[in-house]
Motif scaffolding. Structure first.
Motif, PDB file in Angstrom:
ATOM      1  N   SER A  15       0.981  -1.300  -0.031  1.00 43.34           N
ATOM      2  CA  SER A  15       0.029   0.026   0.007  1.00 43.34           C
ATOM      3  C   SER A  15       0.717   1.182  -0.098  1.00 43.34           C
ATOM      4  CB  SER A  15      -0.885  -0.057   1.376  1.00 43.34           C
ATOM      5  OG  SER A  15      -0.062   0.045   2.373  1.00 43.34           O
ATOM      6  N   GLY A  16       0.204   2.389  -0.440  1.00 44.79           N
ATOM      7  CA  GLY A  16       1.002   3.629  -0.401  1.00 44.79           C
ATOM      8  C   GLY A  16       2.153   3.972  -1.228  1.00 44.79           C
ATOM      9  N   PRO A  52      -2.479  17.813  -5.191  1.00 41.16           N
ATOM     10  CA  PRO A  52      -1.523  17.123  -4.782  1.00 41.16           C
ATOM     11  C   PRO A  52       0.011  17.877  -4.727  1.00 41.16           C
ATOM     12  CG  PRO A  52      -1.989  16.141  -6.623  1.00 41.16           C
ATOM     13  CD  PRO A  52      -3.160  17.121  -6.379  1.00 41.16           C
ATOM     14  N   GLU A  53      -0.007  18.794  -5.537  1.00 41.87           N
ATOM     15  CA  GLU A  53       1.368  19.480  -5.624  1.00 41.87           C
ATOM     16  C   GLU A  53       0.821  21.065  -5.899  1.00 41.87           C
ATOM     17  OE1 GLU A  53       3.907  17.842  -8.580  1.00 41.87           O
ATOM     18  OE2 GLU A  53       3.930  15.940  -7.431  1.00 41.87           O
ATOM     19  N   PHE A  54       0.560  21.589  -4.648  1.00 40.86           N
ATOM     20  CA  PHE A  54       0.027  22.884  -4.855  1.00 40.86           C
ATOM     21  C   PHE A  54       0.772  23.695  -3.578  1.00 40.86           C
ATOM     22  CE2 PHE A  54      -3.298  26.135  -3.329  1.00 40.86           C
ATOM     23  CZ  PHE A  54      -2.865  26.838  -4.184  1.00 40.86           C
ATOM     24  N   TYR A  55       0.195  23.538  -2.442  1.00 37.79           N
ATOM     25  CA  TYR A  55       0.941  24.033  -1.362  1.00 37.79           C
ATOM     26  C   TYR A  55       0.796  23.020  -0.097  1.00 37.79           C
ATOM     27  CZ  TYR A  55       1.502  27.586   2.164  1.00 37.79           C
ATOM     28  OH  TYR A  55       2.157  28.431   3.218  1.00 37.79           O
ATOM     29  N   GLY A  64       0.587  12.266   1.437  1.00 38.58           N
ATOM     30  CA  GLY A  64      -0.458  11.399   0.729  1.00 38.58           C
ATOM     31  C   GLY A  64      -0.247  10.152   0.669  1.00 38.58           C
ATOM     32  N   ALA A  65       1.047   9.545   0.418  1.00 37.76           N
ATOM     33  CA  ALA A  65       1.375   7.999   0.201  1.00 37.76           C
ATOM     34  C   ALA A  65       0.878   7.512   1.530  1.00 37.76           C
ATOM     35  CB  ALA A  65       2.725   7.875   0.185  1.00 37.76           C
TER      36      ALA A  65
END
Ligand code: PLP
Length: 385
Positions: A15-16, A52-55, A64-65
């Protein structure tokens, strides 16, 4: 690759890994901000849920993983990590409740959660009814349709290892029900399978498992997680990428660690039960536990926490705590080291005698949280001569 046919033990390993499958170690992304290639991407990221890739306060690939691993292990659509178990609890309660809302909670919940309900929640006009989580029907009876927003339980509970019957709790019409499953980890029980809406963990404990990370997590339906996330980015109790990395590494070995710890806890509980100095032992795996049948119906292993009451009261408790050499005098659980504490003078010191009597925390009560040492060495450390 992982399929849902794999056992949970295997899925701890697989997982992850959505973001990177070829690096067997998952990377730590310390970045707090990501650049966009153009105007439209910048707008899309700023307005999307959980970009996911902002701040960094909105999302982080390492966090997230970890979240995706917990969601998979709990059988949930989504998960959301926080800076601590309390961060998860406070953010979830405040995301769902407003002034005038009503919460029903078991009195057998973690002291920090209890203080949050009785202090800040009441100050903000959120009404709280406490019930005995072990009493059949107690939650459902206390729910006031139209006013109750959230029903909260913890099982097994601290420090008495009291249980909430998840089959019954999952049917309570909250509208939202939440179980603090920290003492069980996703390996010992899965509240969502019983119809509970939200499961919460202080991953600081067994999940991260090495006393080197402070992190919390909830798992639920994607829509509910999005709602809580929308509040949580203002609350700001974000998980750090390095703690999420430690917690995901903890997930990889959770199976062997919890199996070993639960086996040792069971052995120590049975040994303690045979000692003249011990009046009573509480461990969900013991046939003498008042709710052993419920434990058997909803738990795969019985956890790592053993509570026991000493015949000699506070003097015996002081003498035991002062003489152990291998077992550490500390208050946490789920890590490699076995720890011992005296709840009446530590975790429950703030309660009045009457409040403490209700919780069952007597002067002679000891809480032991079992680590990875050899059971023989732990018994030798505890033994009365
Ligand atoms: C430790 C704990 C918490 C709080 O978690 P932190 O990570 O310390 O904020 C909540 N519930 C239970 C059952 C815990 O053991």
């Amino acid at each position: 690759m992982t399929t849902s046919e794999h056992s949970r033990t295997t899925r701890l390993i697989t997982s992850g890994r959505d973001a990177n499958d070829n690096s067997l170690a998952h990377p730590v992304w310390p970045s707090s901000v990501w650049a966009s290639p153009d105007f439209d991407t910048a707008r899309a990221k700023a307005t999307a849920l959980r970009s996911p890739e902002f701040y960094g306060r909105h999302a982080n690939p390492t966090v997230g993983a970890f979240e995706s691993a917990i969601a998979e292990l709990e059988g949930a659509e989504a998960a959301l990590a926080f800076g601590s178990g309390m961060g998860a609890f406070a953010s979830t309660v405040l995301a769902l409740c407003s002034s005038g809302s009503h919460i029903v909670a078991a009195r057998q919940i973690y002291s920090g959660c209890l203080s949050f309900l009785q202090g800040p929640c009441r100050r903000l006009g959120i009404d709280v009814t406490m019930v005995d989580g072990t009493a059949p029907g107690a939650f459902a009876t206390a729910v006031e349709p139209g006013r109750t927003m959230l029903v909260i339980a913890e099982t097994p509970s601290n420090p008495m290892t009291e249980l909430v019957d998840l089959a019954e709790f999952g049917k309570v019409g909250g509208p939202f029900t939440m179980v603090d499953s920290t003492f069980a980890t996703p390996l010992a029980q899965r509240p969502l399978e019983f119809g509970v809406d939200i499961v919460l963990h202080s991953a600081t404990k067994g999940i991260a498992g090495h006393n080197d990370a402070t992190i919390g997590v909830i798992a639920s339906e994607a829509e509910l997680i999005d709602t809580i996330w929308s509040y949580s980015i203002m609350h700001g109790a974000v998980a750090s990428p390095s703690d999420a990395h430690s917690a995901l590494r903890g997930v990889r070995t959770l199976g062997v660690r919890t199996a070993q710890q639960a086996a040792t806890a069971h052995e120590l509980a049975a040994w303690l039960e045979s000692q003249n100095e011990v009046a009573r032992v509480l461990y969900p795996g013991l046939a003498s536990h008042p709710q052993h049948d419920i434990a058997r119906s909803q738990m795969d292993t019985y956890g790592t926490v053993v509570a026991f009451d000493l015949v000699g009261g506070v003097d015996a408790a002081r003498s035991l705590i002062d003489r152990v050499e291998l077992i550490r005098r500390a208050t946490s659980l789920g890590g490699p080291e076995t720890m011992i504490c005296h709840p009446a003078s530590t975790t429950h010191a703030g309660l009045t005698d009457d409040e403490r009597a209700v919780t069952g925390v007597t002067d002679g009560l000891i809480r032991m949280t079992v680590g990875l040492e050899s059971p023989d060495d732990l018994i030798a450390d505890l033994a009365w001569r």
